[in-house]
Motif scaffolding. Structure first.
Motif, PDB file in Angstrom:
ATOM      1  N   VAL A 169       0.801  -1.147   0.367  1.00  0.00           N
ATOM      2  CA  VAL A 169      -0.519  -0.124  -0.297  1.00  0.00           C
ATOM      3  C   VAL A 169       0.551   1.557   0.407  1.00  0.00           C
ATOM      4  CG1 VAL A 169      -1.476  -0.877   0.894  1.00  0.00           C
ATOM      5  CG2 VAL A 169      -0.132  -0.292   2.675  1.00  0.00           C
ATOM      6  N   PRO A 170       0.372   2.308  -0.333  1.00  0.00           N
ATOM      7  CA  PRO A 170       1.003   3.719  -0.226  1.00  0.00           C
ATOM      8  C   PRO A 170       1.777   4.027   1.440  1.00  0.00           C
ATOM      9  CG  PRO A 170      -0.778   3.634  -2.057  1.00  0.00           C
ATOM     10  CD  PRO A 170      -0.387   2.190  -1.186  1.00  0.00           C
ATOM     11  N   PRO A 171       2.529   4.486   1.269  1.00  0.00           N
ATOM     12  CA  PRO A 171       2.845   4.865   2.269  1.00  0.00           C
ATOM     13  C   PRO A 171       2.080   6.698   2.978  1.00  0.00           C
ATOM     14  CG  PRO A 171       4.492   6.192   0.979  1.00  0.00           C
ATOM     15  CD  PRO A 171       3.268   5.189   0.571  1.00  0.00           C
ATOM     16  N   ASP A 172       1.498   6.690   2.603  1.00  0.00           N
ATOM     17  CA  ASP A 172      -0.141   7.891   2.738  1.00  0.00           C
ATOM     18  C   ASP A 172      -0.957   7.509   2.773  1.00  0.00           C
ATOM     19  OD1 ASP A 172      -0.129   7.903   0.489  1.00  0.00           O
ATOM     20  OD2 ASP A 172       0.044  10.247   0.177  1.00  0.00           O
ATOM     21  N   SER A 173      -1.318   6.035   3.047  1.00  0.00           N
ATOM     22  CA  SER A 173      -3.025   5.425   2.720  1.00  0.00           C
ATOM     23  C   SER A 173      -3.541   5.281   4.141  1.00  0.00           C
ATOM     24  CB  SER A 173      -2.590   3.947   1.842  1.00  0.00           C
ATOM     25  OG  SER A 173      -3.821   3.255   1.983  1.00  0.00           O
ATOM     26  N   PRO A 174      -4.138   5.417   4.366  1.00  0.00           N
ATOM     27  CA  PRO A 174      -5.104   5.186   5.577  1.00  0.00           C
ATOM     28  C   PRO A 174      -4.770   3.455   5.939  1.00  0.00           C
ATOM     29  CG  PRO A 174      -7.033   5.069   4.554  1.00  0.00           C
ATOM     30  CD  PRO A 174      -5.662   5.751   3.620  1.00  0.00           C
ATOM     31  N   LEU A 175      -4.603   2.718   5.482  1.00  0.00           N
ATOM     32  CA  LEU A 175      -4.988   1.215   5.255  1.00  0.00           C
ATOM     33  C   LEU A 175      -2.975   0.949   5.654  1.00  0.00           C
ATOM     34  CD1 LEU A 175      -5.313   0.238   1.112  1.00  0.00           C
ATOM     35  CD2 LEU A 175      -6.652   0.260   3.677  1.00  0.00           C
ATOM     36  N   GLY A 228       5.909  -1.879  -7.577  1.00  0.00           N
ATOM     37  CA  GLY A 228       6.220  -1.172  -6.452  1.00  0.00           C
ATOM     38  C   GLY A 228       5.760   0.466  -6.184  1.00  0.00           C
ATOM     39  N   ARG A 229       7.128   0.565  -7.476  1.00  0.00           N
ATOM     40  CA  ARG A 229       6.931   1.824  -7.879  1.00  0.00           C
ATOM     41  C   ARG A 229       5.959   2.720  -7.744  1.00  0.00           C
ATOM     42  NH1 ARG A 229      11.414   0.079 -11.077  1.00  0.00           N
ATOM     43  NH2 ARG A 229      13.002   0.765  -9.494  1.00  0.00           N
ATOM     44  N   MET A 230       4.673   1.823  -8.600  1.00  0.00           N
ATOM     45  CA  MET A 230       3.390   2.729  -8.916  1.00  0.00           C
ATOM     46  C   MET A 230       1.923   3.014  -6.935  1.00  0.00           C
ATOM     47  SD  MET A 230       2.589   0.648 -12.142  1.00  0.00           S
ATOM     48  CE  MET A 230       0.727   0.812 -13.266  1.00  0.00           C
ATOM     49  N   VAL A 231       2.739   1.435  -6.555  1.00  0.00           N
ATOM     50  CA  VAL A 231       1.876   1.523  -5.538  1.00  0.00           C
ATOM     51  C   VAL A 231       3.107   2.861  -4.325  1.00  0.00           C
ATOM     52  CG1 VAL A 231       1.442   0.657  -3.358  1.00  0.00           C
ATOM     53  CG2 VAL A 231       1.442  -0.689  -5.093  1.00  0.00           C
ATOM     54  N   ALA A 232       4.355   2.872  -4.535  1.00  0.00           N
ATOM     55  CA  ALA A 232       4.014   3.908  -3.506  1.00  0.00           C
ATOM     56  C   ALA A 232       4.390   5.867  -4.478  1.00  0.00           C
ATOM     57  CB  ALA A 232       6.081   4.238  -3.821  1.00  0.00           C
ATOM     58  N   SER A 233       3.720   5.833  -5.120  1.00  0.00           N
ATOM     59  CA  SER A 233       3.163   7.534  -5.936  1.00  0.00           C
ATOM     60  C   SER A 233       1.654   7.761  -5.733  1.00  0.00           C
ATOM     61  CB  SER A 233       3.499   6.915  -7.222  1.00  0.00           C
ATOM     62  OG  SER A 233       2.305   6.264  -7.756  1.00  0.00           O
ATOM     63  N   GLY A 234       1.183   6.622  -5.190  1.00  0.00           N
ATOM     64  CA  GLY A 234       0.116   6.440  -4.618  1.00  0.00           C
ATOM     65  C   GLY A 234      -1.233   6.000  -5.909  1.00  0.00           C
ATOM     66  N   LEU A 235      -0.338   4.863  -6.802  1.00  0.00           N
ATOM     67  CA  LEU A 235      -1.951   5.036  -8.264  1.00  0.00           C
ATOM     68  C   LEU A 235      -2.294   3.799  -7.251  1.00  0.00           C
ATOM     69  CD1 LEU A 235       0.642   4.960 -11.081  1.00  0.00           C
ATOM     70  CD2 LEU A 235      -1.654   6.306 -10.706  1.00  0.00           C
ATOM     71  N   ASN A 246      11.319  -6.797   1.129  1.00  0.00           N
ATOM     72  CA  ASN A 246      12.990  -5.707   1.499  1.00  0.00           C
ATOM     73  C   ASN A 246      12.837  -4.821   0.127  1.00  0.00           C
ATOM     74  OD1 ASN A 246      13.433  -6.842   4.186  1.00  0.00           O
ATOM     75  ND2 ASN A 246      14.867  -8.037   3.171  1.00  0.00           N
ATOM     76  N   GLN A 247      12.532  -5.286  -0.820  1.00  0.00           N
ATOM     77  CA  GLN A 247      12.431  -4.405  -2.331  1.00  0.00           C
ATOM     78  C   GLN A 247      11.351  -3.620  -2.196  1.00  0.00           C
ATOM     79  OE1 GLN A 247      11.413  -6.799  -6.141  1.00  0.00           O
ATOM     80  NE2 GLN A 247      12.115  -5.442  -7.396  1.00  0.00           N
ATOM     81  N   MET A 248      10.046  -3.908  -1.822  1.00  0.00           N
ATOM     82  CA  MET A 248       8.599  -2.921  -2.120  1.00  0.00           C
ATOM     83  C   MET A 248       9.215  -2.119  -0.653  1.00  0.00           C
ATOM     84  SD  MET A 248       6.828  -4.088  -4.031  1.00  0.00           S
ATOM     85  CE  MET A 248       8.249  -4.614  -4.960  1.00  0.00           C
ATOM     86  N   GLN A 249      10.103  -2.538  -0.040  1.00  0.00           N
ATOM     87  CA  GLN A 249       9.854  -0.871   1.259  1.00  0.00           C
ATOM     88  C   GLN A 249      11.053  -0.226   0.321  1.00  0.00           C
ATOM     89  OE1 GLN A 249      10.889  -3.516   4.040  1.00  0.00           O
ATOM     90  NE2 GLN A 249       8.826  -3.506   5.253  1.00  0.00           N
ATOM     91  N   GLU A 250      12.204  -0.436  -0.024  1.00  0.00           N
ATOM     92  CA  GLU A 250      13.417   0.822  -0.830  1.00  0.00           C
ATOM     93  C   GLU A 250      12.883   1.240  -1.336  1.00  0.00           C
ATOM     94  OE1 GLU A 250      15.811  -2.612  -1.962  1.00  0.00           O
ATOM     95  OE2 GLU A 250      16.733  -3.142  -0.097  1.00  0.00           O
ATOM     96  N   ILE A 251      11.715   0.328  -2.431  1.00  0.00           N
ATOM     97  CA  ILE A 251      11.300   1.513  -2.980  1.00  0.00           C
ATOM     98  C   ILE A 251       9.734   2.608  -2.876  1.00  0.00           C
ATOM     99  CG2 ILE A 251       9.353   1.754  -4.757  1.00  0.00           C
ATOM    100  CD1 ILE A 251      10.176  -0.750  -6.318  1.00  0.00           C
ATOM    101  N   GLY A 252       9.876   2.716  -1.530  1.00  0.00           N
ATOM    102  CA  GLY A 252       8.668   3.309  -0.633  1.00  0.00           C
ATOM    103  C   GLY A 252       7.346   3.409  -0.629  1.00  0.00           C
TER     104      GLY A 252
END
Length: 299
Positions: A169-175, A228-235, A246-252
């Motif tokens: 999930v995106p880092p700013d998501s309520p999830l 991962g990048r698409m999720v991190a960007s909020g899409l 680890n890969q997902m967390q490194e991406i954000g």
């Protein structure tokens, strides 16, 4: 010609003495004479002229000397190379691994292997799960590391661990506030998936189909890193094997355990069951098993 005959011939040619040659080779006179006679018979003519006082090479014997030296050098080199391969002092190994494993867990296994067998050269093919299986079937590699194949005809599968899917999930998501998520909650958001024929995509569709119906996908891509990048960007959100955390967390992106239902699949080593593995491949399977089998990558 035999190696023994050539060694006997070269010893006599170098010393021009049967007595000295016998001493060098630790052979009796009759055994040495028999070896020379056998070589001459196999080649069709005399190589040595032996009198009571001296030994002399015939012209044919003279021409054989450099050839025999080269043949024996090649034999000795081949023998030593094989001995080194059998003792894992030398060799090559090709393996294929799905990107989620190759980029996250494989390096630690390669380090362990390298510490034990520093002279084994390893080629890693970082390809999608389906290509890993194809490369093993086509015998382009000895080992593949992937999810358990749906069809195992002519393949052997050695499980290493069971990998459980996690939410991304995106880092700013309520999830992010949830300690874990269920699929109903996750699928209420725009979902980002790997494109078919990805094994990850097929597995999600098979497991969620009876519950969710057709997997509703907002975005598709071929690479887990792009997911991962698409999720991190909020899409949107996604679900990936936990070995990608680890890969997902490194991406954000942020990962959370997924329940209701829990979706997991065995990850392991795939080999062609009609082919005996090389010593190097057997050693790699042992290292992989020791590294991963006792524990699980699941959350």
């Amino acid at each position: 010609m035999t190696v023994k005959q050539l060694r006997a011939f070269l010893a006599v040619a170098r010393t021009l003495s049967f007595t000295q040659a016998c001493s060098e080779l630790h052979l009796s006179q009759p055994a040495l004479s028999l070896a020379i006679k056998g070589l001459e018979e196999s080649l069709g003519g005399r190589l040595l002229i032996r009198t009571t006082r001296r030994v002399k090479l015939t012209p044919e014997g003279e021409s054989l000397v450099p050839l025999a030296k080269r043949l024996l050098a090649d034999w000795d080199n081949a023998e030593e190379m094989l001995r080194q391969r059998f003792t894992l002092q030398l060799g090559r190994l090709s393996l294929a691994a799905m990107p989620s494993f190759a980029g996250n867990l494989l390096p630690s296994a390669l380090m362990a292997f390298r510490r034990q067998y520093p002279r084994i050269n390893i080629t890693v093919h970082d390809v999608i799960n389906e290509q890993v299986i194809d490369m093993v079937r086509q015998r382009r590699v000895e080992l593949g590391i992937a999810f358990e194949p749906e069809a195992t005809d002519n393949l052997d599968f050695t499980p290493l661990f069971h990998d459980r899917f996690v939410a991304v999930v995106p880092p700013d998501s309520p999830l992010v506030q949830h300690d874990s998520l269920d699929w109903d909650t996750l699928m209420s958001w725009d979902f980002i998936a790997l494109q078919r024929p990805s094994m990850v995509r097929r597995l999600l569709e098979q497991q969620l189909g009876p519950r969710q119906g057709t997997l509703r996908v907002a975005f598709e891509t071929h690479q887990l890193a792009s997911v991962g990048r698409m999720v991190a960007s909020g899409l949107g959100v996604s679900a990936v094997p936990s070995l990608c955390i680890n890969q997902m967390q490194e991406i954000g992106a942020v990962c959370r355990p997924l329940t209701a239902p829990v979706i997991e699949r065995a990850v392991g080593v795939i080999t062609w069951n009609r082919q005996e593995l090389s010593i190097a491949a057997q050693a790699m399977v042992a290292v992989l098993t020791a590294t991963f089998a006792p524990s699980s990558a699941s959350l």
